[in-house]
Design a protein around this motif. Structure first.
Motif, PDB file in Angstrom:
ATOM      1  N   THR A  95      -9.927   1.334  -8.184  1.00 30.89           N
ATOM      2  CA  THR A  95      -8.903   1.843  -7.265  1.00 30.89           C
ATOM      3  C   THR A  95      -7.609   2.136  -8.012  1.00 30.89           C
ATOM      4  O   THR A  95      -6.943   3.145  -7.772  1.00 30.89           O
ATOM      5  N   GLY A 113      -8.862   5.395  -4.595  1.00 29.08           N
ATOM      6  CA  GLY A 113      -9.271   4.886  -3.296  1.00 29.08           C
ATOM      7  C   GLY A 113     -10.413   5.674  -2.685  1.00 29.08           C
ATOM      8  O   GLY A 113     -11.290   5.113  -2.019  1.00 29.08           O
ATOM      9  N   ASP A 120       0.837  -1.208   0.000  1.00 27.85           N
ATOM     10  CA  ASP A 120       0.000   0.000   0.000  1.00 27.85           C
ATOM     11  C   ASP A 120       0.869   1.255   0.000  1.00 27.85           C
ATOM     12  O   ASP A 120       0.632   2.199  -0.765  1.00 27.85           O
TER      13      ASP A 120
END
Length: 200
Positions: free
Chosen positions: A124, A43, A6
């Motif tokens: 995303t 996101g 991430d």
């Protein structure tokens, strides 16, 4: 591993946005804003659609710090990136692989169908770039003939196929992201394109 991916994806997309903005000769504030929306745009849209509000980056300042790091790295080393296009492509590709995984996991965690999870993963990964390109007055990559969103969909299919073998989660994340990154690199190298249409 998931958290590390991430962070890597966020930095990669922030640098991708910053480099795009610099190629458009924006000022420092403009470069930072483009870096920010590229990193969190997909996101944010995903979280709004699944009802997760406030969205992720508003609840964890780590994302803001990471984006700032990506922005600063892009500024400091912009002259080292002799081929701006190549650097932009590489950072964008890394972000694509990582953010697809994050979207998939968010969908799985709330019990969505695999098809919807793949859609969330694609969203995303791609929509931060869509916002970036629109703000930089470019036709978004996702809407051009270059294979982009299709690779995210392929990555999602590979993810759920490998998941059936009960692989370790870390290995599953690495293999899926490598598939996405490798296919995009090969698509550019061997000039794989989707057909385009025009109204004659």
């Amino acid at each position: 591993m998931f958290h590390l991916l991430d962070i890597i994806g966020t930095i990669a997309f922030a640098m991708s946005g910053a480099l795009t903005a610099m190629s458009k000769k924006m000022d420092g504030f403009g470069v930072f804003i483009i870096a920010f929306v590229t990193a969190v745009g997909g996101g944010t849209l995903r979280d709004v659609m699944i009802g997760r509000t406030p969205v992720g980056w508003m609840l964890d300042l780590e994302y803001v710090y990471v984006i700032c790091i990506g922005f600063i790295l892009a500024l400091l080393f912009r002259k080292k990136f002799d081929r701006l296009r190549t650097s932009l492509f590489l950072f964008d590709t890394i972000g694509l692989g990582v953010f697809t995984l994050i979207g998939l996991e968010k969908g799985i965690n709330i019990g969505l169908h695999p098809v919807i999870c793949i859609a969330l993963g694609t969203m995303t990964a791609c929509f931060g770039g869509v916002i970036r390109d629109i703000l930089c007055t470019e036709i978004p990559v996702i809407f051009r003939k270059e294979i982009y969103a299709t690779i995210c969909i392929l990555g999602g299919v590979v993810f759920f196929a490998l998941k059936r073998f009960n692989l370790d989660d870390n290995l599953l994340y690495i293999l899926t992201s490598l598939v996405i990154i490798s296919v995009r690199l090969m698509a550019v190298r061997f000039k794989w394109y989707l057909p385009t249409f025009e109204n004659k």
